[in-house]
Design a protein around this motif. Structure first.
Motif, mmCIF file in Angstrom:
data_model
loop_
_atom_site.group_PDB
_atom_site.id
_atom_site.type_symbol
_atom_site.label_atom_id
_atom_site.label_comp_id
_atom_site.label_asym_id
_atom_site.label_seq_id
_atom_site.Cartn_x
_atom_site.Cartn_y
_atom_site.Cartn_z
ATOM 1 N N CYS A 20 0.835 -1.215 0.000
ATOM 2 C CA CYS A 20 0.000 0.000 0.000
ATOM 3 C C CYS A 20 0.865 1.258 0.000
ATOM 4 C CB CYS A 20 -0.925 0.004 1.222
ATOM 5 S SG CYS A 20 -2.225 -1.257 1.177
ATOM 6 N N TRP A 80 -0.915 4.177 -2.190
ATOM 7 C CA TRP A 80 -2.298 4.140 -1.755
ATOM 8 C C TRP A 80 -2.484 4.765 -0.378
ATOM 9 C CZ3 TRP A 80 -3.400 -1.730 -2.982
ATOM 10 C CH2 TRP A 80 -3.342 -1.921 -4.368
ATOM 11 N N HIS A 96 -8.329 -1.139 -0.196
ATOM 12 C CA HIS A 96 -6.997 -1.591 -0.585
ATOM 13 C C HIS A 96 -6.978 -3.105 -0.784
ATOM 14 C CE1 HIS A 96 -5.561 2.128 1.857
ATOM 15 N NE2 HIS A 96 -5.893 2.460 0.624
#
Length: 487
Positions: A218, A223, A232
């Motif tokens: 991530c 993200w 996610h």
């Protein structure tokens, strides 16, 4: 002062050496090797020779890493794969010889407690209710606590390795296999909703390899800053399906040693989010190793969690504390006479067992030694390993009755000297009043143990003399004689 922690996980083996500064422990060195113990079982549930060889090679290198730290400053533990291996005892002997230190197999509850302890030590201080999830190779620990203390915890037999083997053994990733894996993991967790689901915690943290891998992805893909949210996981599941098979997975931020088990890990983590209603989870760096180090610091600085556990068991069992202390003191005195160079750690287990020797009376005064054996063996006892609980349970069982039942335990788990010390202490304290031991001497002969006691004392205590004769007869029945003589 340096302390060492060795984690024989179901996916990876890790060793960490920490430097103690006041009440804090700072990492001095860390080493990890991917062993995949949970992927090395044969059809009989035994660890294969190949996986054992790989594990022992890693432990040989760990031995060098620990650089001769004294045994009392190193804690080595095994987790789920070693809990379930049918040849765990055989492998454990080889592993201890190779590592050079004792290895304790943790119960799932004790692993969970230590995970929370490790995470809590590295997170900012807070009184919020924290959910901590640790997804390992063969189990997932779920814990809720405040501050430094875990309040409730559970261990589930789902992890990144065993889930990957079960649902992606052919290397292919399909919509059906991914959904089946996630649903199966959710079914395992379903019973935990009332204790760990939304409303029971204020914030959530993930620990150990699987969550760390997802958090790294991530962060690397931009993200988040390492936070993991449901959206996610949706993206990661889509990326898995696009890869089609394990060998084609090339996620930015994913380390090569995680590629084979990331599909199973994402299935477990997705199930955790789905069942527990997690909306956000952040990484916690402490994990099991740090929990081991802080627990070890307590042991070497006289703040041993095990003392608190024994005190709690005494309280919940409503024990006669004066009698417990009386028997414990007598047991320790007699054992030191039998074993002048007694191992201090073995003496501690014996004293703890003596303190709770009557815990079975909370069930019934009849056969209370057997009830006590069951309680000590099966109770949730923070700080104690599986073998430590088994040792104390065997000692509690040994305190009275026939000795035939003890033959499977002698030698491997407890010594006959320890059983003698506890049984004699119970006899001398039978009146439940303070007693001064008579003059005695102990001699080990070819036939067994000879105890010489002053005649005047025995004549003044006829019931004790009778009980000692019965004790002698009990040992005769297993051909390990205990002879009581007057002088």
């Amino acid at each position: 002062m340096l302390l060492g922690a060795v984690d024989l996980g179901s996916n990876s083996f890790r060793v960490e050496i920490g430097r103690v500064e006041g009440d804090r422990i700072l990492t001095q060195s860390y080493w990890k090797e991917t062993v995949r113990l949970a992927g090395g079982f044969d059809k009989a549930g035994a660890l294969t020779p190949e996986i054992q060889a790989r594990a022992l090679a890693a432990l040989a290198r760990f031995h060098e890493r620990l650089a001769g730290l004294p045994p009392e400053r190193v804690r080595a533990v095994g987790t789920q794969a070693m809990r379930i291996a049918t040849n765990a005892a055989e492998f454990l002997r080889k592993a201890e010889e190779t590592l050079g230190y004792r290895i304790d197999i943790l119960s799932g509850h004790e692993e969970a407690r230590l995970v929370f302890k490790g995470c809590a030590q590295t997170l900012p201080r807070s009184e919020k209710r924290r959910l901590v999830v640790d997804i390992g190779g063969a189990s997932t620990e779920v814990i809720i606590g405040r501050g430094l203390d875990a309040e409730r915890y559970e261990s589930f037999r789902i992890g990144c390795v065993n889930t990957s083997i079960r649902f992606f053994s052919d290397g292919r990733i399909t919509q059906k296999s991914l959904e089946r894996a996630t649903t199966a993991c959710a079914a395992e967790l379903e019973e935990s909703i009332s204790a760990f689901g939304r409303g029971n915690f204020d914030e959530a943290y993930g620990s150990a390899g699987t969550f760390g891998a997802v958090s790294d992805i991530c962060r690397t893909l931009g993200w988040s800053d390492g936070e993991v949210r449901p959206e996610h996981l949706d993206k990661l599941r889509k990326m898995l399906l696009e890869a089609h098979d394990i060998g084609s997975i090339r996620f930015a931020g994913l380390k090569e040693d995680r590629r084979e088990v990331i599909a199973g890990g994402i299935a477990v983590l997705s199930a955790v989010f789905r069942v527990l209603g997690v909306e956000s989870m952040r990484p916690a760096s402490g994990a099991l190793r740090m929990g081991l180090l802080y627990d070890l610091l307590g042991r070497v600085s006289n703040r041993d969690t095990r003392d608190v556990t024994i005190e709690t068991l005494m309280e919940t069992s409503r024990l006669d504390r004066e009698q417990a202390a009386r028997v414990a003191d007598l047991t320790e005195t007699i054992y030191r006479r039998l074993k002048p160079k007694a191992d201090p750690e073995k003496l501690r287990y014996l004293r703890w067992a003596a303190l709770v020797h009557e815990t079975g009376m909370i069930i019934s005064s009849s056969r209370y030694h057997r009830h006590g054996h069951y309680i000590v063996m099966n109770a949730d006892m923070p700080g104690f390993s599986r073998r430590e609980q088994d040792t104390m349970a065997a000692l509690v069982l040994s305190q009275r009755g026939t000795l035939k039942k003890m033959e499977p335990y002698f030698g491997e788990l407890i010594s006959k000297e320890a059983a003698v010390a506890l049984r004699l202490a119970v006899i001398f304290a039978h009146a439940r009043t303070d007693v001064e031991l008579p003059l005695m001497d102990f001699t080990r002969t070819d036939e067994g143990l000879r105890i010489r006691i002053e005649e005047g004392w025995l004549n003044a205590h006829p019931l004790t003399a009778y009980l000692l004769r019965e004790e002698s007869e009990a040992w005769d029945k297993i051909d390990d004689h205990l002879t009581v003589e007057k002088f």
